[in-house]
Design an enzyme around this catalytic site. Structure first.
Site, mmCIF file in Angstrom:
data_model
loop_
_atom_site.group_PDB
_atom_site.id
_atom_site.type_symbol
_atom_site.label_atom_id
_atom_site.label_comp_id
_atom_site.label_asym_id
_atom_site.label_seq_id
_atom_site.Cartn_x
_atom_site.Cartn_y
_atom_site.Cartn_z
ATOM 1 N N ASN A 113 1.175 -1.549 -10.323
ATOM 2 C CA ASN A 113 1.589 -0.208 -10.759
ATOM 3 C C ASN A 113 2.992 -0.211 -11.345
ATOM 4 O O ASN A 113 3.338 0.652 -12.147
ATOM 5 C CB ASN A 113 1.496 0.791 -9.602
ATOM 6 C CG ASN A 113 0.061 1.264 -9.420
ATOM 7 O OD1 ASN A 113 -0.774 1.062 -10.303
ATOM 8 N ND2 ASN A 113 -0.233 1.870 -8.289
ATOM 9 N N GLU A 136 -3.431 -6.002 -3.307
ATOM 10 C CA GLU A 136 -2.054 -6.469 -3.166
ATOM 11 C C GLU A 136 -1.769 -6.564 -1.670
ATOM 12 O O GLU A 136 -1.975 -5.595 -0.928
ATOM 13 C CB GLU A 136 -1.092 -5.490 -3.847
ATOM 14 C CG GLU A 136 -1.274 -5.503 -5.368
ATOM 15 C CD GLU A 136 -0.417 -4.486 -6.099
ATOM 16 O OE1 GLU A 136 0.107 -4.816 -7.168
ATOM 17 O OE2 GLU A 136 -0.286 -3.344 -5.608
#
Ligand code: COA
Length: 675
Positions: free
Chosen positions: A191, A153
């Site tokens: 997440n 990311e």
């Protein structure tokens, strides 16, 4: 002094050493920095251990592993960081320690060095006040195990410079990562929904809705995953799940906060007990909740601009190895029913239903081709990096639409086609072919290919120059697409190949026609019969690549070609390109049927070896490739394309096509029967 590019990792723990290993694997020199030699040595030992396991499992050759190890330089001397283009901080999750690192990085790095942080529980912006160079700071969140999991990311802050972000992203491509861009928000993209997914499983258990075995089985069936949430927590650490849920809960409220039972399990210092009977009657309750939570959070991510639907799904496929991301799962379950699941969870927590879900019943569409326009050049990027940009109906449909839009745009002078990630295009989508063969839908393959031809012909007939930008591998349909462009600009990472006869089919997207027009029939046969892949430099010598340039010169080369405009028609060579006579000669007169039968007479032992390799290719594919390549000498391009299309049903109906194509997906070696 080494002429390799240098990157650095600060923090030689499990994450840091894994990141360094991956960087070195992809050819960079890597400084692995820590505070004391013992920590550095532990990191180096970690890398050596992983590589040795890789050698034992035949993933690396011993000399490759040695090469990787030799490129990682462990040090406690921070002054060495002056050599690095990018430093990734991967120390443990303590904001004070991370701030110390960033303070020091400012002193030791050069002006154009990107400063990355691998934080997972803090905002990237939390680190800005301690550095004199906030414009160079970017979040780079890797996933465990970072030498194996491709996802990263990339998180710019409000002040990250365009140059630093572009450089951070380009380096992720160069180290064979699949980057997604996220806003600096709690849990970033993956997440944010994955941790609630784990947490919700515990809540279901806590509420007595299902036992662990039932939750595991229901999740495996509904999400198509190999491990359910409890087993995953056992493998990755139950305390890590608690920590992640606590962090999210602190920032985002009660819905994200950890289940009491999760905290209790951590107190017990025990794994979850996966035993028990599966109660299928409880599946619906489990799936409604697990999917509802996932869809709700996915919607929040998009509404809040944390990530796009493409990134949410790519993150799931690449980072978590889910076969489908949340939005594709919604499409598959039915969007209206999926939205109802999310709405029910939202209602229970008194949360609003995200706008991108509310009232929706039509399927979500993904941006498989994106267009950017800069300096009057439109760049069309195929955006399917986890499948190496393989071409299927959706990709070709979107490419066609994007191309026609760019061709019609008066603000565009030239059009570039490229692929995201490590490949240009690894050919047509083999899974698409296999599914259609198995379900007796070969006519769909023919229509798909016909549409692909129309797009490629549009490249050729467009008044604007069309340029293929190759910075990675190009196979089959990818190479065929490049051949239909006016120019091919390639870096040393690029390669060209036509593996089709190895997998039971022939090049059907113009390869049998355009390749021979470019390099002559003998060399075209050599490439298509053997399936040999050539690097960009060799391809340039063959005339398949027009500009073989370094990564830094790509943009200027493209600008110059756009300025030059559409090239004059190429003439068909009467002899193989200089230097390739020996490669072409064995295929000038030999017949495909003799190669398949093993009766072709070889002039030298080397040629005999080459013939022997061709003998293992699919015989019908070879025979049809021969017929089509030879026909290219007399047919117009449109007639040649019709000839390719005319044989598709025949080739895709052979048992060998199914065998060869399936073998790629199953990673096995096919044996052909000749029909
Ligand atoms: N069609 C569909 N999927 C493809 C693909 C294709 N042409 N090429 C690659 N992929 C997929 C792989 O199946 C894999 O998916 P998974 O992660 O879900 O298993 C993913 O892309 C990454 O590829 P992978 O094989 O793991 O990468 P690699 O670097 O180990 O190998 C190749 C790269 C190109 C050698 C290998 O993917 C390959 O042989 N692909 C087929 C190429 C081909 O024959 N093309 C001609 C088609 S007509």
């Amino acid at each position: 002094m080494s002429d390799l590019r240098t990157l650095a990792v600060v923090g030689a723990g499990n994450m840091g050493s894994g990141i360094a290993q991956k960087m070195a694997t992809e050819g960079f020199r890597v400084l692995l920095v820590d505070l004391n030699q013992a920590a550095v040595d532990r990191g180096l030992a970690n890398i050596a251990k992983t590589l040795d396991e890789g050698v034992a499992r035949k993933i690396f050759k011993p000399e490759q592993a040695e090469g990787i190890k030799s490129r990682v330089v462990g040090t406690t001397d921070w002054a060495q960081l002056a050599a690095a283009e990018l430093v990734v901080e991967a120390v443990f999750e303590d904001l004070g320690v991370k701030k110390d690192v960033f303070r020091r990085l400012g002193e030791h790095t050069r002006q154009d060095c990107v400063l990355g942080t691998n934080t997972s529980s803090f905002y990237v912006r939390d680190l800005l006040d301690v550095t004199k160079h906030p414009e160079r700071v970017v979040g780079l969140h890797y996933f465990y195990h970072p030498a194996k999991n491709r996802l990263v990311e990339v998180i710019p802050t409000a002040v990250t410079s365009k140059a630093a972000l572009a450089k951070a992203q380009a380096i992720q491509d160069a180290i064979a990562k699949t980057p997604i861009t996220c806003k600096d928000a709690p849990g970033f993209v993956v997440n944010r929904y994955f941790v609630p997914w784990l947490n919700e499983a515990v809540r279901l258990l806590e509420e007595g809705k299902a036992n662990i075995a039932t939750v595991e089985a229901a999740c495996k069936a509904a999400f198509g995953v190999g491990m359910g949430p409890f087993e995953l927590m056992n493998v990755t650490g139950v305390p890590i799940a608690l920590h992640a849920a606590t962090t999210l809960g602190r920032e985002l409220g009660a819905f994200y906060a950890p289940a009491a039972l999760l905290a209790a399990q951590v107190e017990k210092k025990a794994h979850w007990d996966l035993g028990g009977d599966v109660v299928e009657a409880a599946f619906d309750v489990v799936v409604d909740r697990m999917a509802g939570v996932t869809f709700l959070v996915a919607g929040q991510i998009v509404d809040e601009g944390v990530g796009t639907i493409d990134d949410v799904d790519l993150g799931a496929r690449v980072g978590l190895r889910w076969p489908y991301g949340p939005f594709e799962l919604m499409n598959r379950h039915g969007v209206a029913a999926s939205v109802a699941m999310a709405a029910s969870v939202a209602k229970a927590w008194n949360l609003p239903l995200p706008k991108c879900l509310a009232g929706r019943s039509t399927p979500y569409t993904f941006a498989l081709v994106t267009t950017t326009v800069e300096d009057r050049v439109a760049t069309l990027t195929i955006n399917r990096p986890d499948k190496l940009n393989a071409l299927n109906e959706e990709v070709v449909g979107q490419l066609d639409a994007a191309f026609r839009a760019a061709a019609a745009d008066p603000a565009v002078d030239g059009i570039v086609i490229t692929g995201k990630g490590k490949a240009f295009i690894a050919g047509a989508d083999i899974a698409y072919f296999v599914e259609r063969i198995k379900t007796s839908r070969i006519p769909e393959i023919v229509t798909f290919t016909r549409n692909g031809h129309a797009t490629l012909r549009a490249f050729e007939t467009c008044a604007k120059p069309v340029i293929a930008r190759l910075d990675g591998l190009s196979l089959g349909g990818g190479s065929e697409l490049a051949l239909a462009c006016d120019y091919v600009v390639a870096t040393k990472k690029a390669s060209f190949g036509f593996p089709e006869t190895s997998i039971g089919i022939y090049p059907g997207l113009g390869g049998t026609q355009r390749l021979s027009r470019r390099v002559g029939t003998a060399l075209a046969k050599a490439m298509i019969y053997t399936g040999n892949v050539v690097g960009a430099e060799q391809a340039a010598k063959m005339g398949l690549v027009d500009a073989f340039v370094s990564h830094d010169d790509v943009a200027a080369t493209i600008a110059a070609l756009v300025k030059k405009g559409k090239p004059a028609a190429r003439s068909v060579p009467s002899a193989p390109p200089t230097g390739f006579e020996a490669m072409a000669a064995p295929f000038a007169t030999v017949r495909a049927k003799d190669l398949s039968a093993g009766t072709a007479t070889a002039a030298t032992p080397d040629v005999a070896k080459t013939y022997d390799r061709v003998k293992s290719k699919a015989p019908v594919a070879l025979a049809l490739a021969e017929e089509l390549i030879e026909a290219s000498a007399t047919l117009s391009i449109d007639a040649g394309i019709e000839a390719e299309l005319g044989n598709l049903t025949k080739i895709f109906s052979t048992a060998d096509a199914l065998t060869g194509l399936s073998a790629v997906l199953d990673r096995t070696r096919p044996t052909y029967v000749g029909r």
